[in-house]
Design a protein around this motif. Structure first.
Motif, mmCIF file in Angstrom:
data_model
loop_
_atom_site.group_PDB
_atom_site.id
_atom_site.type_symbol
_atom_site.label_atom_id
_atom_site.label_comp_id
_atom_site.label_asym_id
_atom_site.label_seq_id
_atom_site.Cartn_x
_atom_site.Cartn_y
_atom_site.Cartn_z
ATOM 1 N N UNK A 152 1.731 -1.827 5.026
ATOM 2 C CA UNK A 152 1.671 -3.296 4.973
ATOM 3 C C UNK A 152 2.561 -3.845 3.868
ATOM 4 N N UNK A 153 2.555 -3.186 2.734
ATOM 5 C CA UNK A 153 3.425 -3.620 1.629
ATOM 6 C C UNK A 153 4.885 -3.520 2.051
ATOM 7 N N UNK A 154 5.268 -2.400 2.653
ATOM 8 C CA UNK A 154 6.654 -2.201 3.090
ATOM 9 C C UNK A 154 7.059 -3.269 4.096
ATOM 10 N N UNK A 155 6.182 -3.572 5.031
ATOM 11 C CA UNK A 155 6.468 -4.601 6.037
ATOM 12 C C UNK A 155 6.525 -6.002 5.433
ATOM 13 N N UNK A 156 5.965 -6.163 4.236
ATOM 14 C CA UNK A 156 5.998 -7.451 3.530
ATOM 15 C C UNK A 156 7.130 -7.508 2.516
ATOM 16 N N UNK A 157 8.109 -6.620 2.664
ATOM 17 C CA UNK A 157 9.337 -6.598 1.866
ATOM 18 C C UNK A 157 9.184 -5.914 0.514
ATOM 19 N N UNK A 158 8.103 -5.154 0.319
ATOM 20 C CA UNK A 158 7.979 -4.311 -0.872
ATOM 21 C C UNK A 158 8.538 -2.951 -0.469
#
Length: 65
Positions: free
Chosen positions: A25-31
């Motif tokens: 989820x973090x990766x998909x939120x640009x993290x």
């Protein structure tokens, strides 16, 4: 431009059942990079395991007072 989470705790027991989903989820939120912070032997060891499993997660090994 993307974000880097320079201090997360995916390696702690609280996330042991959902660390993959949280990281995703973090990766998909640009993290696009995360650093799991070690505070003792067991969570430092777990941080290494997670960093070996997820390419965009790094870890630090440490001991909190």
């Amino acid at each position: 431009m993307y974000l880097i989470d320079s201090h997360c705790h995916l390696n702690m027991d609280f996330y042991k059942n959902n660390y993959l989903e949280v990281a995703k989820r973090a990766f998909e939120s640009n993290v696009k990079k995360m650093v799991a912070i070690g505070t003792n032997y067991s969570d430092s060891k777990r941080g290494v395991e997670i960093a070996n499993e997820i390419s965009y997660v790094y870890t630090s090994i440490g001991w909190h007072p």
